[in-house]
Design an enzyme around this catalytic site. Structure first.
Site, short mmCIF file in Angstrom:
data_model
loop_
_atom_site.label_atom_id
_atom_site.label_comp_id
_atom_site.label_asym_id
_atom_site.label_seq_id
_atom_site.Cartn_x
_atom_site.Cartn_y
_atom_site.Cartn_z
N ASP A 117 -5.49 176.89 43.45
CA ASP A 117 -5.64 175.54 43.02
C ASP A 117 -7.33 175.30 42.91
O ASP A 117 -8.03 175.44 44.11
CB ASP A 117 -4.80 174.56 44.07
CG ASP A 117 -5.02 173.21 43.43
OD1 ASP A 117 -5.98 172.58 43.16
OD2 ASP A 117 -3.95 172.50 43.35
N CYS A 128 0.65 170.81 46.14
CA CYS A 128 0.62 171.80 45.60
C CYS A 128 1.62 172.07 44.48
O CYS A 128 2.72 172.04 44.34
CB CYS A 128 0.99 173.11 46.66
SG CYS A 128 0.92 174.87 46.17
N CYS A 153 -4.70 178.94 48.18
CA CYS A 153 -3.81 178.64 46.81
C CYS A 153 -5.06 178.86 45.80
O CYS A 153 -6.18 178.32 46.12
CB CYS A 153 -3.07 177.11 46.96
SG CYS A 153 -2.30 177.04 45.26
N ARG A 212 -8.72 172.69 43.24
CA ARG A 212 -9.28 171.59 44.22
C ARG A 212 -9.36 172.12 45.47
O ARG A 212 -9.88 171.49 46.50
CB ARG A 212 -8.54 170.55 44.06
CG ARG A 212 -8.36 169.97 42.92
CD ARG A 212 -7.13 168.93 42.81
NE ARG A 212 -5.82 169.84 42.79
CZ ARG A 212 -4.57 169.06 43.03
NH1 ARG A 212 -4.42 167.89 42.93
NH2 ARG A 212 -3.62 169.68 43.20
N HIS A 234 -1.53 173.65 51.03
CA HIS A 234 -2.20 172.22 50.86
C HIS A 234 -1.03 171.45 50.09
O HIS A 234 -0.24 171.80 49.35
CB HIS A 234 -3.49 172.47 49.88
CG HIS A 234 -3.14 172.77 48.32
ND1 HIS A 234 -2.95 171.77 47.31
CD2 HIS A 234 -2.82 174.03 47.85
CE1 HIS A 234 -2.69 172.32 46.29
NE2 HIS A 234 -2.37 173.42 46.45
ZN LIG Z 1 -1.60 175.07 45.43
#
Ligand SMILES: [Zn+2]
Length: 208
Positions: A43, A100, A41, A45, A97
């Site tokens: 993302d 998400c 992803c 993090r 994750h």
């Molecule tokens: Zn995500």
């Protein structure tokens, strides 16, 4: 964060690498032969190399919202083609994750404009596993399970590609479904039974 500090950080990073190995960048410039294709992803993090504890040159990386592998996405398909058929990676990882935002957005009925067709792919995963998901009463548990099932379905999409089907016949290549848990930092192997899935896929999607 200030953008200028990025260049200062980069100088420090170069110095650190050279101190450990004066040939580090000469070796890096020679070419790549990664063993893993990592699809994760976007993302901020969920960093690819950092969470796997690997360094430059070890993973070919593709990231997008909610680690999707849509069959018609030229970007994802090109990455798989290049990594599997040219770089000859032996492992393809789809890593989702918990927490998400992309998966969460797909569970809500809000109109998100340009993102709608992208998130519709996740809604399709929900539809495929509607009975199991609807039976989960706790919202967080349901959302976590959708994250896992989405990883599984994206792995199936990886297995459906011509490149991976060809590679499965010719050499050792394994597809892995993982989830990263932001609360603990742990990487979880979903241990998806790909042999079974592959059998079903071959019946429907076989190419020869
Ligand atoms: Zn995500």
């Amino acid at each position: 964060m200030d953008i200028k500090s990025i260049f200062d950080n980069n100088k420090k990073w170069v110095a650190e690498k050279l101190e450990l190995d004066p040939n580090f960048f000469n070796e890096l410039a020679k070419g790549q032969s990664p063993q893993i294709l990592y699809i994760g992803c976007s993302d901020s993090r969920v960093t690819a190399e950092e969470l796997m504890g690997i360094s430059s040159g070890e993973a070919f990386v593709h990231r997008n919202i909610a680690n999707m592998v849509p069959n018609t996405d030229l970007n994802a398909m090109s990455v798989i083609n290049y990594a599997v058929s040219h770089l000859k990676v032996n492992h393809v990882v789809v890593c989702g994750h918990y927490n998400c935002g992309g998966v969460k957005a797909a569970m809500q009925s809000e109109d998100l404009g340009l993102l709608n067709p992208w998130l519709r792919n996740i809604r399709d995963v929900y539809r495929l596993h509607k009975d199991e998901l609807n039976a989960i009463e706790d919202e967080d548990a349901k959302y976590n399970r959708l994250v896992e099932l989405n990883v599984q379905e994206q792995c199936v999409n990886v297995l459906k590609t011509a490149d991976v089907q060809k590679a499965v016949k010719e050499r050792d290549i394994t597809v892995h479904g993982w989830v990263f848990d932001l609360h603990t930092g742990k990487l979880i192997d979903l241990k998806i039974d790909f042999e079974k899935i592959l059998e079903e896929i071959r019946e429907i999607y076989r190419l020869d």
